[in-house]
Scaffold this motif. Structure first.
Motif, PDB file in Angstrom:
ATOM      1  N   THR A  85      43.242  -9.414 -36.865  1.00  0.00           N
ATOM      2  CA  THR A  85      44.167  -9.806 -35.801  1.00  0.00           C
ATOM      3  C   THR A  85      45.504 -10.305 -36.329  1.00  0.00           C
ATOM      4  O   THR A  85      46.469 -10.389 -35.574  1.00  0.00           O
ATOM      5  CB  THR A  85      43.521 -10.885 -34.903  1.00  0.00           C
ATOM      6  OG1 THR A  85      44.273 -11.030 -33.708  1.00  0.00           O
ATOM      7  CG2 THR A  85      43.462 -12.221 -35.611  1.00  0.00           C
ATOM      8  N   ASP A  86      45.600 -10.643 -37.621  1.00  0.00           N
ATOM      9  CA  ASP A  86      46.817 -11.193 -38.219  1.00  0.00           C
ATOM     10  C   ASP A  86      47.487 -10.130 -39.080  1.00  0.00           C
ATOM     11  O   ASP A  86      46.929  -9.705 -40.100  1.00  0.00           O
ATOM     12  CB  ASP A  86      46.466 -12.414 -39.064  1.00  0.00           C
ATOM     13  CG  ASP A  86      47.698 -13.158 -39.560  1.00  0.00           C
ATOM     14  OD1 ASP A  86      48.782 -12.554 -39.587  1.00  0.00           O
ATOM     15  OD2 ASP A  86      47.560 -14.340 -39.933  1.00  0.00           O
ATOM     16  N   PRO A  87      48.689  -9.676 -38.712  1.00  0.00           N
ATOM     17  CA  PRO A  87      49.369  -8.622 -39.489  1.00  0.00           C
ATOM     18  C   PRO A  87      49.558  -8.979 -40.957  1.00  0.00           C
ATOM     19  O   PRO A  87      49.686  -8.083 -41.798  1.00  0.00           O
ATOM     20  CB  PRO A  87      50.712  -8.478 -38.774  1.00  0.00           C
ATOM     21  CG  PRO A  87      50.479  -8.980 -37.390  1.00  0.00           C
ATOM     22  CD  PRO A  87      49.469 -10.077 -37.521  1.00  0.00           C
ATOM     23  N   ALA A  88      49.558 -10.262 -41.268  1.00  0.00           N
ATOM     24  CA  ALA A  88      49.740 -10.676 -42.664  1.00  0.00           C
ATOM     25  C   ALA A  88      48.603 -10.195 -43.556  1.00  0.00           C
ATOM     26  O   ALA A  88      48.756 -10.142 -44.790  1.00  0.00           O
ATOM     27  CB  ALA A  88      49.863 -12.193 -42.742  1.00  0.00           C
ATOM     28  N   TYR A  89      47.462  -9.841 -42.951  1.00  0.00           N
ATOM     29  CA  TYR A  89      46.302  -9.425 -43.732  1.00  0.00           C
ATOM     30  C   TYR A  89      46.052  -7.915 -43.648  1.00  0.00           C
ATOM     31  O   TYR A  89      44.958  -7.455 -43.986  1.00  0.00           O
ATOM     32  CB  TYR A  89      45.062 -10.182 -43.256  1.00  0.00           C
ATOM     33  CG  TYR A  89      45.124 -11.667 -43.547  1.00  0.00           C
ATOM     34  CD1 TYR A  89      44.677 -12.182 -44.749  1.00  0.00           C
ATOM     35  CD2 TYR A  89      45.656 -12.546 -42.609  1.00  0.00           C
ATOM     36  CE1 TYR A  89      44.749 -13.537 -45.017  1.00  0.00           C
ATOM     37  CE2 TYR A  89      45.735 -13.908 -42.863  1.00  0.00           C
ATOM     38  CZ  TYR A  89      45.283 -14.398 -44.068  1.00  0.00           C
ATOM     39  OH  TYR A  89      45.365 -15.748 -44.331  1.00  0.00           O
ATOM     40  N   ALA A  90      47.046  -7.157 -43.244  1.00  0.00           N
ATOM     41  CA  ALA A  90      46.866  -5.705 -43.105  1.00  0.00           C
ATOM     42  C   ALA A  90      46.476  -5.068 -44.432  1.00  0.00           C
ATOM     43  O   ALA A  90      45.597  -4.194 -44.488  1.00  0.00           O
ATOM     44  CB  ALA A  90      48.140  -5.071 -42.557  1.00  0.00           C
ATOM     45  N   ALA A  91      47.115  -5.486 -45.519  1.00  0.00           N
ATOM     46  CA  ALA A  91      46.785  -4.909 -46.819  1.00  0.00           C
ATOM     47  C   ALA A  91      45.356  -5.247 -47.228  1.00  0.00           C
ATOM     48  O   ALA A  91      44.667  -4.440 -47.877  1.00  0.00           O
ATOM     49  CB  ALA A  91      47.773  -5.413 -47.874  1.00  0.00           C
ATOM     50  N   ASP A  92      44.891  -6.426 -46.855  1.00  0.00           N
ATOM     51  CA  ASP A  92      43.515  -6.808 -47.179  1.00  0.00           C
ATOM     52  C   ASP A  92      42.508  -6.005 -46.369  1.00  0.00           C
ATOM     53  O   ASP A  92      41.421  -5.678 -46.870  1.00  0.00           O
ATOM     54  CB  ASP A  92      43.325  -8.301 -46.941  1.00  0.00           C
ATOM     55  CG  ASP A  92      44.141  -9.148 -47.892  1.00  0.00           C
ATOM     56  OD1 ASP A  92      43.957  -9.005 -49.115  1.00  0.00           O
ATOM     57  OD2 ASP A  92      44.984  -9.929 -47.420  1.00  0.00           O
ATOM     58  N   CYS A  93      42.843  -5.696 -45.124  1.00  0.00           N
ATOM     59  CA  CYS A  93      41.966  -4.836 -44.327  1.00  0.00           C
ATOM     60  C   CYS A  93      41.829  -3.471 -44.989  1.00  0.00           C
ATOM     61  O   CYS A  93      40.717  -2.927 -45.098  1.00  0.00           O
ATOM     62  CB  CYS A  93      42.505  -4.704 -42.904  1.00  0.00           C
ATOM     63  SG  CYS A  93      42.325  -6.202 -41.909  1.00  0.00           S
TER      64      CYS A  93
END
Length: 464
Positions: A33-41
């Motif tokens: 839900t947090d765009p800051a973690y897109a790379a982690d997804c």
């Protein structure tokens, strides 16, 4: 079954290594839900695709407008059943971080006073630990037999915790690739620590919002009280009419398509040892408020409902204001079962309201979505095979339960892919999913792997 015995023994011998693999996945903060973690997804998706490729799956990370999906395929014996396994690699945010005993993304194994162990980390139970039980079962079959007893497709989503916006378009685009004989969904719980469960039913839902309007503006209750129509009073009366004294919904046609619970299933539910007093007592209640001739389990698992989720009208601020509101609002949700038609329920509700409007009042409606109930046929051979396999693994026989809520992907599989779903998971009610210090019992992780091995072996010889 000599081959199954060797697979189960492999899982026992390699439990510590499987925990290490789970920990590697848990360390990835895949908060969707947090765009800051897109790379982690994406990193979590790539980890899983790589792991599946390493054990012989044709696996790939598949892009979507949001977070990627993981799709992996493995052949099975000629004529074997084809199963689609679904899980999700994304997790909930960890706030409030201060309530965690340790770093949410640094998994740890905790030994409890009774000697049992648990894995603590965000995603341990929801859903990384659950999905890895299935992957580990596949790994064991590959290590011991060189193949799998079924044709297996694995489908892992990265947006389940943020509303699954990419799910339906992806299923529509890849319908033929993802369609199988039966779907396996792991995002559910056991009945208790010793009793595995298969969830055979999910209630559907219809969401409605109604606004009753009367005068052209708010009115002074001294000048107009008694003469002017009051929308709050009108709305309250209509809502009160929806239930009778026995808790049944009075909307005409509401129970069309509602099947009676089979006596055999009712007997299973009656034998679960469910305490209605404890269930209600945990939230400060004592008396069941649903249909009076139904048990609480029937009320929440197999009966439809009409619930009022919010009512608003007039002055609701601090202090007091003598006003007759020009309009009043209510939000209503209907939980559906069996073969109830969401659109028929919506139309019947709107007619019910409209027919009760007095002079000078109008009603406006807003649609808040709807989906039908999901019910696995109680005589399904898939269900019978899985129930026997689970019962062979756990101290107590598997039970068939239902869920009062909804799992949207199950409905999508039914509607778009024409597949029934077996809902088999090994979570427990105290796993604290979505909360600080989320955990997954080591027994759930270990015996979950063994359970899936047994289920795969059973379905491999199942109906086609």
């Amino acid at each position: 079954m000599p081959k199954l015995d060797s697979v189960l023994a492999w899982l026992d011998l390699n439990l510590d290594r499987s925990v290490e693999r789970l920990n590697d996945l848990l360390r990835i903060p895949s908060i969707s839900t947090d765009p800051a973690y897109a790379a982690d997804c994406r990193r979590a998706a790539e980890y899983l695709a790589g792991d599946l490729s390493a054990i012989g799956f044709d696996a790939a990370v598949r892009d979507t407008p949001g977070h990627p999906m993981v799709v992996a395929h493995h052949a099975g014996p000629d004529g074997a059943a084809h199963v689609l396994f679904y899980g999700h690699y994304d997790v909930q945010p960890v706030d409030p971080v201060a309530l965690w005993d340790t770093d949410p993304f640094e998994p740890r194994v905790v030994t409890m006073p009774d000697g049992s162990k648990r894995i603590v980390a965000r995603g341990a139970a929801d859903d990384k630990g659950q999905l890895m039980t299935f992957i580990e079962a596949c790994r064991a079959f590959k290590a011991e037999t060189g193949g799998l007893p079924c044709k297996v497709t694995i489908f892992l989503e990265g947006e389940e915790e943020s509303g699954s916006p990419s799910l339906r378009p992806f299923l529509e685009t890849n319908r033929s690739e993802l369609t199988a004989d039966v779907a396996l969904v792991c995002d559910t719980n056991m009945w208790n620590r010793e009793t595995p469960a298969i969830s055979t039913g999910l209630r559907g839902m219809v969401g409605e919002e109604v606004t009753i309007k009367a005068a052209s503006r708010d009115l002074h209750s001294g000048y107009y009280g008694g003469a002017a129509q009051n929308p709050v009073r009108v709305l309250a009366k209509i809502l009160a009419d929806i239930h009778d004294a026995d808790g049944r919904v009075t909307i005409p046609g509401f129970y069309d398509g509602v099947d009676e619970l089979p006596d055999s299933v009712r007997a299973i539910w009656d034998g679960l040892g469910f305490s209605e007093t404890d269930f209600l007592g945990e939230v400060g209640l004592s008396v069941p408020a649903g249909e009076k001739d139904r048990s609480v389990l029937e009320q929440v698992w197999s009966r439809p409902t009409a619930e009022f989720n919010g009512i608003e009208g007039g002055y609701t601020g601090e202090g007091f204001k003598t006003v007759i509101a020009a309009e009043a609002h209510a939000k209503i949700s209907f939980r559906l079962v069996s073969r109830q038609d969401p659109e028929a329920i919506r139309a019947a509700f709107r007619q019910f309201v409209t027919e009760r409007l007095p002079a000078d009042c109008t009603a406006e409606f807003e649609d808040h979505g709807g989906s039908p109930a999901i019910q696995m046929p109680f005589d399904s051979p898939w269900l019978g095979a899985a129930k026997t396999a689970l019962s062979d693994e756990w101290p107590k026989p598997a039970v068939m339960i239902a869920m009062g809520g909804s799992i949207p992907v199950v409905g999508e599989f039914k509607e778009l892919l024409g597949m029934e779903s077996l809902l088999i998971g090994f979570g427990l009610g105290d796993d604290a999913i979505h909360s600080p210090n989320e955990k997954y019992e080591m027994s759930s992780y270990h015996k979950g792997q063994r359970s899936w091995a047994r289920v795969l072996a059973a379905l491999g010889g199942g109906p086609r």
